[in-house]
Design an enzyme around this catalytic site. Sequence first.
Site, PDB file in Angstrom:
ATOM      1  N   LYS A 196       0.689  -1.187  -0.008  1.00 43.48           N
ATOM      2  CA  LYS A 196       0.109  -0.165   0.143  1.00 43.48           C
ATOM      3  C   LYS A 196       0.728   1.338  -0.209  1.00 43.48           C
ATOM      4  CE  LYS A 196      -3.905  -2.127   2.771  1.00 43.48           C
ATOM      5  NZ  LYS A 196      -4.466  -1.959   4.123  1.00 43.48           N
TER       6      LYS A 196
ATOM      7  N   GLU B 111       8.154   1.828  -6.097  1.00 42.71           N
ATOM      8  CA  GLU B 111       7.935   1.502  -4.318  1.00 42.71           C
ATOM      9  C   GLU B 111       8.141   2.777  -3.750  1.00 42.71           C
ATOM     10  OE1 GLU B 111       7.302  -0.072  -1.899  1.00 42.71           O
ATOM     11  OE2 GLU B 111       8.249  -2.029  -2.124  1.00 42.71           O
ATOM     12  N   ASP B 112       7.743   2.563  -2.129  1.00 41.16           N
ATOM     13  CA  ASP B 112       8.003   3.711  -1.363  1.00 41.16           C
ATOM     14  C   ASP B 112       9.248   4.024  -0.805  1.00 41.16           C
ATOM     15  OD1 ASP B 112       7.470   1.552   0.260  1.00 41.16           O
ATOM     16  OD2 ASP B 112       6.086   2.406   1.387  1.00 41.16           O
TER      17      ASP B 112
ATOM     18  N   ASP C 299      14.354  -0.911   2.005  1.00 43.62           N
ATOM     19  CA  ASP C 299      15.146  -1.098   3.229  1.00 43.62           C
ATOM     20  C   ASP C 299      16.158  -1.853   3.060  1.00 43.62           C
ATOM     21  OD1 ASP C 299      15.581  -1.402   6.026  1.00 43.62           O
ATOM     22  OD2 ASP C 299      13.347  -0.889   6.589  1.00 43.62           O
ATOM     23  N   THR C 300      16.011  -3.187   3.320  1.00 42.59           N
ATOM     24  CA  THR C 300      17.105  -4.371   3.444  1.00 42.59           C
ATOM     25  C   THR C 300      17.408  -4.632   1.740  1.00 42.59           C
ATOM     26  OG1 THR C 300      15.821  -6.064   3.642  1.00 42.59           O
ATOM     27  CG2 THR C 300      16.360  -5.214   5.601  1.00 42.59           C
TER      28      THR C 300
ATOM     29  N   THR D 199      12.896  -7.694   0.174  1.00 42.89           N
ATOM     30  CA  THR D 199      11.616  -7.577  -0.641  1.00 42.89           C
ATOM     31  C   THR D 199      11.741  -7.570  -2.177  1.00 42.89           C
ATOM     32  OG1 THR D 199      10.554  -7.058   1.350  1.00 42.89           O
ATOM     33  CG2 THR D 199       9.174  -6.545  -0.495  1.00 42.89           C
TER      34      THR D 199
ATOM     35  N   LYS E  83      16.954   3.454   2.124  1.00 41.90           N
ATOM     36  CA  LYS E  83      17.464   3.596   3.737  1.00 41.90           C
ATOM     37  C   LYS E  83      18.749   3.104   3.792  1.00 41.90           C
ATOM     38  CE  LYS E  83      14.620   2.871   6.877  1.00 41.90           C
ATOM     39  NZ  LYS E  83      13.695   2.166   7.970  1.00 41.90           N
TER      40      LYS E  83
ATOM     41  N   PHE F 239      12.812   4.980  11.539  1.00 43.16           N
ATOM     42  CA  PHE F 239      11.566   4.605  11.059  1.00 43.16           C
ATOM     43  C   PHE F 239      10.735   5.868  10.478  1.00 43.16           C
ATOM     44  CE2 PHE F 239       7.564   2.577  10.529  1.00 43.16           C
ATOM     45  CZ  PHE F 239       7.839   1.409  10.332  1.00 43.16           C
TER      46      PHE F 239
ATOM     47  N   ARG G  64      -0.773   7.085   7.195  1.00 45.47           N
ATOM     48  CA  ARG G  64      -0.913   6.826   5.801  1.00 45.47           C
ATOM     49  C   ARG G  64      -1.314   8.284   5.227  1.00 45.47           C
ATOM     50  NH1 ARG G  64       0.849   2.337   3.573  1.00 45.47           N
ATOM     51  NH2 ARG G  64       0.110   0.405   4.669  1.00 45.47           N
TER      52      ARG G  64
END
Length: 225
Positions: free
Chosen positions: A74, A139-140, A143-144, A147, A171, A192, A205
């Site tokens: 989302k 994508e927003d 991170d790692t 995904t 990130k 975060f 959101r």
Amino acid sequence: MTGNASKTTASFIQISDDDKGYPLDQFCIPKHYEEDLERVLIPEGLINDRTERLARDIVADFGNEPIVVLCVLKGGYKFFTDLVDKIKVLNRNSGHSVQLGIDFIRLKSYVNESSSGKIEVIGGDNLENLKGKNVLIVEDIIDTGRTMQQLLELMTSVQPKCVKVASLLLKRTPASVGYIPNYIGFEVPNLFLVGYALDYNEFFRDLSHICVINSTGKEKYSVKQ
């Protein structure tokens, strides 16, 4: 060609680890979140301007070839919507245009602040429709990178002509596998972040700016396990 660290020359705006951001009282913050945030890290106006430049770069790279823009739900919906709108403006006002198709996929890997280690893919049944097509995954945040690597592996199985990835945020984290998308808005510290459709357990959101959540917000909206 898929987007990966060895085949990208992505540029981005880097936000340093010691960046103080902006005080909350200098912006319009929803009343229900005022006690839950530490600071504004990236104002909505700056996001808007950076997205406009990314749209121009994407149109230039793809030339006149049609592309399917695949939104990762989302969290990616806001960046996706704004990016597509800006590409459409360029289509109307520049010397050439890019034909756009739209598709969606949903991935889920977070509970509270940590990755669950399990990637849930929802809505991927129709990815066969992407065979032979140019695909731009939106994508927003990366991170790692795990995904996105899993999603790219899934994409390879349906044999698209080309896959590139646009992420609003990248990130800096010790847990990174080294994946870098083709288009990046901002490189951000290992914090975060919430707002601009980035959530913390489905909250925030509806916050326009990208902000740093504080301990009060994490406690208030945590999922009890």
